[in-house]
Scaffold this motif. Sequence first.
Motif, PDB file in Angstrom:
ATOM      1  N   ALA A   1     -12.980  45.040  55.944  1.00  0.00           N
ATOM      2  CA  ALA A   1     -13.323  46.405  55.616  1.00  0.00           C
ATOM      3  C   ALA A   1     -12.514  47.547  56.135  1.00  0.00           C
ATOM      4  CB  ALA A   1     -14.542  46.842  55.820  1.00  0.00           C
ATOM      5  N   ASP A   2     -12.035  47.335  57.478  1.00  0.00           N
ATOM      6  CA  ASP A   2     -11.265  48.567  58.170  1.00  0.00           C
ATOM      7  C   ASP A   2      -9.813  48.618  57.710  1.00  0.00           C
ATOM      8  OD1 ASP A   2     -10.646  46.014  59.165  1.00  0.00           O
ATOM      9  OD2 ASP A   2     -10.820  46.486  61.139  1.00  0.00           O
ATOM     10  N   LEU A   3      -9.250  47.660  57.234  1.00  0.00           N
ATOM     11  CA  LEU A   3      -8.078  47.450  56.570  1.00  0.00           C
ATOM     12  C   LEU A   3      -7.912  47.857  55.172  1.00  0.00           C
ATOM     13  CD1 LEU A   3      -5.174  46.744  57.217  1.00  0.00           C
ATOM     14  CD2 LEU A   3      -5.534  44.411  56.026  1.00  0.00           C
ATOM     15  N   LEU A   4      -9.148  47.810  54.382  1.00  0.00           N
ATOM     16  CA  LEU A   4      -9.316  48.734  53.095  1.00  0.00           C
ATOM     17  C   LEU A   4      -9.369  50.173  53.213  1.00  0.00           C
ATOM     18  CD1 LEU A   4     -11.500  46.071  51.292  1.00  0.00           C
ATOM     19  CD2 LEU A   4      -9.210  46.069  50.951  1.00  0.00           C
ATOM     20  N   SER A   5      -9.998  50.437  54.501  1.00  0.00           N
ATOM     21  CA  SER A   5     -10.195  51.768  54.714  1.00  0.00           C
ATOM     22  C   SER A   5      -8.819  52.602  54.956  1.00  0.00           C
ATOM     23  CB  SER A   5     -11.133  52.057  55.576  1.00  0.00           C
ATOM     24  OG  SER A   5     -12.663  51.677  55.206  1.00  0.00           O
ATOM     25  N   ALA A   6      -8.204  51.833  55.857  1.00  0.00           N
ATOM     26  CA  ALA A   6      -6.760  52.439  56.395  1.00  0.00           C
ATOM     27  C   ALA A   6      -5.887  52.576  55.112  1.00  0.00           C
ATOM     28  CB  ALA A   6      -6.208  51.210  57.341  1.00  0.00           C
TER      29      ALA A   6
ATOM     30  N   GLU B   1      -5.028  47.928  66.709  1.00  0.00           N
ATOM     31  CA  GLU B   1      -5.720  48.981  66.644  1.00  0.00           C
ATOM     32  C   GLU B   1      -4.493  50.209  66.115  1.00  0.00           C
ATOM     33  OE1 GLU B   1      -8.595  49.888  66.259  1.00  0.00           O
ATOM     34  OE2 GLU B   1      -9.542  48.169  66.931  1.00  0.00           O
ATOM     35  N   ALA B   2      -3.512  49.651  67.062  1.00  0.00           N
ATOM     36  CA  ALA B   2      -2.341  50.986  66.624  1.00  0.00           C
ATOM     37  C   ALA B   2      -1.772  50.590  65.487  1.00  0.00           C
ATOM     38  CB  ALA B   2      -1.247  50.615  67.685  1.00  0.00           C
ATOM     39  N   ARG B   3      -1.769  49.244  65.025  1.00  0.00           N
ATOM     40  CA  ARG B   3      -1.252  48.997  63.659  1.00  0.00           C
ATOM     41  C   ARG B   3      -2.013  49.421  62.556  1.00  0.00           C
ATOM     42  NH1 ARG B   3      -1.703  44.555  59.875  1.00  0.00           N
ATOM     43  NH2 ARG B   3      -3.020  43.789  61.230  1.00  0.00           N
ATOM     44  N   LEU B   4      -3.482  49.495  62.764  1.00  0.00           N
ATOM     45  CA  LEU B   4      -4.427  49.994  61.657  1.00  0.00           C
ATOM     46  C   LEU B   4      -4.187  51.726  61.880  1.00  0.00           C
ATOM     47  CD1 LEU B   4      -7.741  48.326  62.344  1.00  0.00           C
ATOM     48  CD2 LEU B   4      -6.113  48.372  60.360  1.00  0.00           C
ATOM     49  N   GLU B   5      -3.904  52.297  62.636  1.00  0.00           N
ATOM     50  CA  GLU B   5      -3.798  53.735  62.916  1.00  0.00           C
ATOM     51  C   GLU B   5      -2.337  54.099  62.105  1.00  0.00           C
ATOM     52  OE1 GLU B   5      -3.864  54.962  66.687  1.00  0.00           O
ATOM     53  OE2 GLU B   5      -6.058  54.446  67.123  1.00  0.00           O
ATOM     54  N   GLU B   6      -1.556  53.068  62.276  1.00  0.00           N
ATOM     55  CA  GLU B   6      -0.191  53.279  61.621  1.00  0.00           C
ATOM     56  C   GLU B   6      -0.244  53.288  60.085  1.00  0.00           C
ATOM     57  OE1 GLU B   6       4.262  51.395  61.202  1.00  0.00           O
ATOM     58  OE2 GLU B   6       2.895  50.662  62.858  1.00  0.00           O
ATOM     59  N   ILE B   7      -0.996  52.273  59.606  1.00  0.00           N
ATOM     60  CA  ILE B   7      -1.130  52.247  58.381  1.00  0.00           C
ATOM     61  C   ILE B   7      -2.009  53.469  57.787  1.00  0.00           C
ATOM     62  CG2 ILE B   7      -2.435  50.709  56.479  1.00  0.00           C
ATOM     63  CD1 ILE B   7      -1.785  48.248  57.950  1.00  0.00           C
ATOM     64  N   SER B   8      -3.078  53.842  58.512  1.00  0.00           N
ATOM     65  CA  SER B   8      -4.041  54.846  58.088  1.00  0.00           C
ATOM     66  C   SER B   8      -3.049  56.097  57.967  1.00  0.00           C
ATOM     67  CB  SER B   8      -5.026  55.160  59.038  1.00  0.00           C
ATOM     68  OG  SER B   8      -5.731  53.968  59.059  1.00  0.00           O
ATOM     69  N   ALA B   9      -2.111  56.231  58.886  1.00  0.00           N
ATOM     70  CA  ALA B   9      -1.098  57.674  58.936  1.00  0.00           C
ATOM     71  C   ALA B   9      -0.356  57.564  57.738  1.00  0.00           C
ATOM     72  CB  ALA B   9      -0.621  57.354  60.418  1.00  0.00           C
ATOM     73  N   LEU B  10       0.049  56.370  57.573  1.00  0.00           N
ATOM     74  CA  LEU B  10       1.185  56.175  56.311  1.00  0.00           C
ATOM     75  C   LEU B  10       0.430  56.336  55.077  1.00  0.00           C
ATOM     76  CD1 LEU B  10       3.103  53.039  57.510  1.00  0.00           C
ATOM     77  CD2 LEU B  10       4.205  55.290  57.032  1.00  0.00           C
TER      78      LEU B  10
ATOM     79  N   THR C   1       5.333  50.551  50.672  1.00  0.00           N
ATOM     80  CA  THR C   1       3.810  50.432  50.562  1.00  0.00           C
ATOM     81  C   THR C   1       3.118  49.079  50.699  1.00  0.00           C
ATOM     82  OG1 THR C   1       4.193  50.396  48.073  1.00  0.00           O
ATOM     83  CG2 THR C   1       3.937  52.659  49.182  1.00  0.00           C
ATOM     84  N   VAL C   2       3.916  48.308  51.324  1.00  0.00           N
ATOM     85  CA  VAL C   2       3.227  46.922  51.256  1.00  0.00           C
ATOM     86  C   VAL C   2       2.946  46.533  52.873  1.00  0.00           C
ATOM     87  CG1 VAL C   2       3.643  44.334  50.809  1.00  0.00           C
ATOM     88  CG2 VAL C   2       4.701  46.003  49.186  1.00  0.00           C
ATOM     89  N   HIS C   3       1.847  46.178  53.038  1.00  0.00           N
ATOM     90  CA  HIS C   3       1.274  46.004  54.494  1.00  0.00           C
ATOM     91  C   HIS C   3       0.864  44.532  54.785  1.00  0.00           C
ATOM     92  CE1 HIS C   3       1.964  50.291  54.857  1.00  0.00           C
ATOM     93  NE2 HIS C   3       0.990  50.457  53.919  1.00  0.00           N
TER      94      HIS C   3
END
Length: 570
Positions: free
Chosen positions: A456-461, A388-397, A447-449
């Motif tokens: 779907a949640d990662l595509l949204s992130a 969850e923290a990683r998804l939030e980090e990707i979303s923030a970036l 920009t590579v994750h």
Amino acid sequence: MFTSLLVIFTSSLVVIALFHRLRLPPVLGYLCVGLMVGPMAFDWVKDSDALPLIAEMGVVFLLFSLGLEFSLSKMIALRRVVFGLGTLQVLISGAALGALLMLAGVPTAAAFLLGGGLALSSTAIVSKELGSLGEIFSSHGQNAIGVLLFQDVVAVLLLTLVPVFAGTSDQAWYWALPLTLGKTLLLFAGLSLLSRWVVPHFFHEVAASRSAELFVLLALVIVLLTAGLTHLIGLSPALGAFLAGMLLGESHYRHQIEADIRPFRDILLGVFFVSIGMLIDLRLFASHGVLILGLTLGLLLIKAGVVALLVKWRGSDNETAWRSGLALAQGGEFCFALMTQMQQNNLMPADLGGLLLAATFCSMLVTPSLLRMAPRIAARLHRKPNEEARLEEISALNAQAKKHVVICGYGRVGQSIGRFLRNAQQTYVALDSDPVRVQEAAVAESTVHYGDSQRADLLSAVGLERASLLVIAVDNTGTALQILLAARRIHPSVPILVRTRDDDQGPELKAAGANEVVPELMESSLMLASHALILLGFPQQEVQERVDRIRSDRYQLLHGFYPGAEDEES
């Protein structure tokens, strides 16, 4: 014997063709053929005494091929998995299953011997399926292969202990254990010397003769000779074949050897799976179906849980832990041989043996499907640590990203697209499921994750809702289709470009929502043809018009192919 093989091959031809149409794993087809032609169904195979020997050769060739993929340096790197994880898995799973058998009324010695047998997994099925899925060198793939190698040694030990516990052998168990391990070390040392000082000279001479026939014969002789020598000293022929393949994995001739023995491996391995299916009494499913289902689920859950906990305890993430557990959850082919010997030595009741054989067979039957569904199962069972923290980090970036391009799959094609976009001053974000590739790319690109693009949640992130284009550059059409469907649910109107190998899946991808489908083979052929016309003196404008016309016609001019004797797919 000729009639039996004819029946097996003919039935396999029909069933495997049907399973191919249904997109089901061939392993399931071979097991179903065994059920169908066996003595408990149509009883088409009468004189099957020689089948076990032929079937065992399939496993020998499979392990030899697998050994070619694992060089000695890779095996040294896997030593903690083989001897650490492998030892713990067999001991804990065997103890848990043995305790349950004791509660069922099996004598203590026999219960723990049989528990050890049930703790073993199917080397043939797991190795073949991981290879076909391209997951041999993934984290869970290496965990599975390492444990399976240790289990092959344990299987030999368990088989030697049957007469000891039955009272028909003069050798005690505390002598049988070091003797088996000593034989394994001696075999490894001997094969190391041969592979370093003797075998290369043979391959050099045969290669100099430029005779394909001699090369095939030499490869077959090495496999069969290794298996035979290993059998003579009382070890598993498959283990010896793996060690031989591993030591030859450093050779320059590795790829040619693998190509030469592949046809023998695949056909003989099919016979092996058929022979497993023939051991099952179908009448038990009618009379004890619910009990067999319960035993199968219990076996799968116990073994998968033990492996997952051990892998997690050793420091791996939860997805790797659960996928390793699912890969090793089934019973193995050695368990069939162990139970047969135990019944012959009156160490277990025949009715219990039949039920356990059926449950083991069912666990093997569902394994190919489990391995294919493993990513989704692992994701539902547990997410990775700090995910969850990683998804939030990707979303923030990527929170400020707008009108950017999302690239799913950052292999050779994805990286080439990224370079073009960067050269054109177009921002993009890339996703890839290979941690090593992402780690290397992240050194130069921010920009590579890492992640599964099907989620779907990662595509949204990565901001797909605000993207101007989605490029699906993965090399698997099934995965591309799942990404496409997930993306359309998030952003119904975003333009989507999909890369495929050829044009066969174009209509399906178009129907799922792809704006453009680019087939690699067609495009490369088109580029070569256009350059040929330009070199022949055709005007560049006319060549470009021809290219545009062929593309607008969906490459109809390029369809059709006359395969030659040496062609496979290209």
